[in-house]
Design an enzyme around this catalytic site. Structure first.
Site, PDB file in Angstrom:
ATOM      1  N   ASN A   8       0.866  -1.189   0.000  1.00 12.47           N
ATOM      2  CA  ASN A   8       0.000   0.000   0.000  1.00 12.47           C
ATOM      3  C   ASN A   8       0.898   1.234   0.000  1.00 12.47           C
ATOM      4  O   ASN A   8       1.541   1.547   0.999  1.00 12.47           O
ATOM      5  CB  ASN A   8      -0.900  -0.025   1.252  1.00 12.47           C
ATOM      6  CG  ASN A   8      -1.740   1.241   1.378  1.00 12.47           C
ATOM      7  OD1 ASN A   8      -1.784   2.059   0.450  1.00 12.47           O
ATOM      8  ND2 ASN A   8      -2.408   1.402   2.499  1.00 12.47           N
ATOM      9  N   HIS A  93      -9.583   1.427   5.045  1.00 11.74           N
ATOM     10  CA  HIS A  93      -8.295   1.580   5.738  1.00 11.74           C
ATOM     11  C   HIS A  93      -8.483   2.506   6.945  1.00 11.74           C
ATOM     12  O   HIS A  93      -9.260   3.472   6.876  1.00 11.74           O
ATOM     13  CB  HIS A  93      -7.264   2.167   4.768  1.00 11.74           C
ATOM     14  CG  HIS A  93      -5.867   2.073   5.306  1.00 11.74           C
ATOM     15  ND1 HIS A  93      -5.386   2.937   6.251  1.00 11.74           N
ATOM     16  CD2 HIS A  93      -4.878   1.181   5.065  1.00 11.74           C
ATOM     17  CE1 HIS A  93      -4.145   2.601   6.559  1.00 11.74           C
ATOM     18  NE2 HIS A  93      -3.809   1.533   5.853  1.00 11.74           N
ATOM     19  N   GLY A 171       2.274   2.152  10.834  1.00 13.84           N
ATOM     20  CA  GLY A 171       3.262   3.230  10.700  1.00 13.84           C
ATOM     21  C   GLY A 171       3.973   3.621  11.981  1.00 13.84           C
ATOM     22  O   GLY A 171       4.581   4.683  12.062  1.00 13.84           O
TER      23      GLY A 171
HETATM   24  P1  13P Z   1       2.916   0.326   7.659  1.00 11.83           P
HETATM   25  O1  13P Z   1       3.413  -0.970   7.076  1.00 11.83           O
HETATM   26  O2  13P Z   1       3.651   1.514   7.178  1.00 11.83           O
HETATM   27  O3  13P Z   1       2.776   0.232   9.137  1.00 11.83           O
HETATM   28  O4  13P Z   1       1.421   0.527   7.094  1.00 11.83           O
HETATM   29  C1  13P Z   1       0.546  -0.512   7.174  1.00 11.83           C
HETATM   30  C2  13P Z   1      -0.634  -0.142   6.393  1.00 11.83           C
HETATM   31  O5  13P Z   1      -1.406   0.726   6.761  1.00 11.83           O
HETATM   32  C3  13P Z   1      -0.855  -0.825   5.130  1.00 11.83           C
HETATM   33  O6  13P Z   1      -2.149  -0.592   4.674  1.00 11.83           O
END
Ligand code: 13P
Length: 249
Positions: A8, A93, A171
């Site tokens: 993503n 999401h 994140g």
């Molecule tokens: P990260 O891998 O950056 O934590 O993001 C996960 C995410 O939201 C994928 O949709």
């Protein structure tokens, strides 16, 4: 065992930067048995079609409008992304739920629109840290599933991937423990079984997302009953992402 590896991009990279990314990904994933999908910004879809069509990599968008067409300034429809070769869209999401106030009701409507237009859907569910600390994570995710799957038929579940993304792990560099992930994957399967059938619970594709990177992905993807991974930040590094996609799990 083949896995589903989904990247993503979120709102990262410019269209002009994506061409070389796509060419490298196409080359480096040649021959992999895993399902590889990249969900890119709308502005990259034309390039994705041009470069990825002949490769093993499928591609999609990160959102669609719940509407089919008409006076909806700034929106992008399922039909539009389909026309550019997209086969997937992410719906629900946590960033869209939190920052764009998308409710379970709207998520449900978008899922129906996507499926009706022949798109496969990655449906995101997951709890906040507070909900987890209050020991309400299971009940929360169960309710999210009940609400977003209302009116979706069992024969449509082949086109559905459920992504468990605890919000506090997205994140942040914090990953849920394998034990907690496994527990939630089991809960998701059980709830699909309750809503549909034992077969549906067994067959539904469930992936985990939240701070997956090159050093932790093996441990996560080998969790029992998990079908794959949804990867944000780490998918932007094409070499690292390709390595994850090439892995023989
Ligand atoms: P990260 O891998 O950056 O934590 O993001 C996960 C995410 O939201 C994928 O949709």
């Amino acid at each position: 065992m083949e896995k589903i590896i989904i990247g993503n991009f979120k709102m990262n990279t410019k269209p002009s930067e994506f061409k070389s990314y796509a060419m490298t990904l196409a080359t480096k994933t040649k021959g992999t048995k895993n399902d590889v999908i990249v969900c890119v910004p709308y502005t990259h879809l034309e390039t994705a079609k041009e470069i990825l069509t002949e490769s093993v990599v499928e591609f999609g968008a990160q959102n669609i409008s719940e509407e089919i067409k008409g006076a909806f300034t700034g929106e992008i429809s399922a039909e539009m992304i389909k026309d550019l070769g997209a086969t997937y869209t992410i719906i629900g999401h946590s960033e869209r739920r939190a920052k764009f106030r998308e409710t379970d009701r709207l998520v449900n409507k978008k899922i129906k629109t996507a499926l009706a237009n022949g798109l496969k859907v990655v449906i995101c569910v997951g709890e906040t840290l507070q909900t987890r600390q209050n020991k309400q994570a299971s009940a929360f995710v169960k309710k999210q599933l009940d609400d977003v799957l209302k009116g979706i038929y069992e024969n449509e579940l082949d086109s559905v991937v459920i992504a468990y993304e605890p919000i506090w792990a997205v994140g942040t560099g914090k990953v849920a423990t394998p034990k907690d992930i496994q527990k939630m994957v089991e809960l998701i399967r059980k709830e699909i079984e309750n809503l549909y059938s034992e077969k549906a619970g067994k067959n539904i594709n469930v992936v985990y997302g939240g701070s997956i990177n090159l050093s932790n992905y093996k441990k996560i993807i080998s969790i029992d009953q998990i079908n794959g991974a949804l990867i944000g930040g780490a998918c932007l590094d094409v070499d690292g992402f390709s390595a994850i996609c090439r892995e023989n799990y």
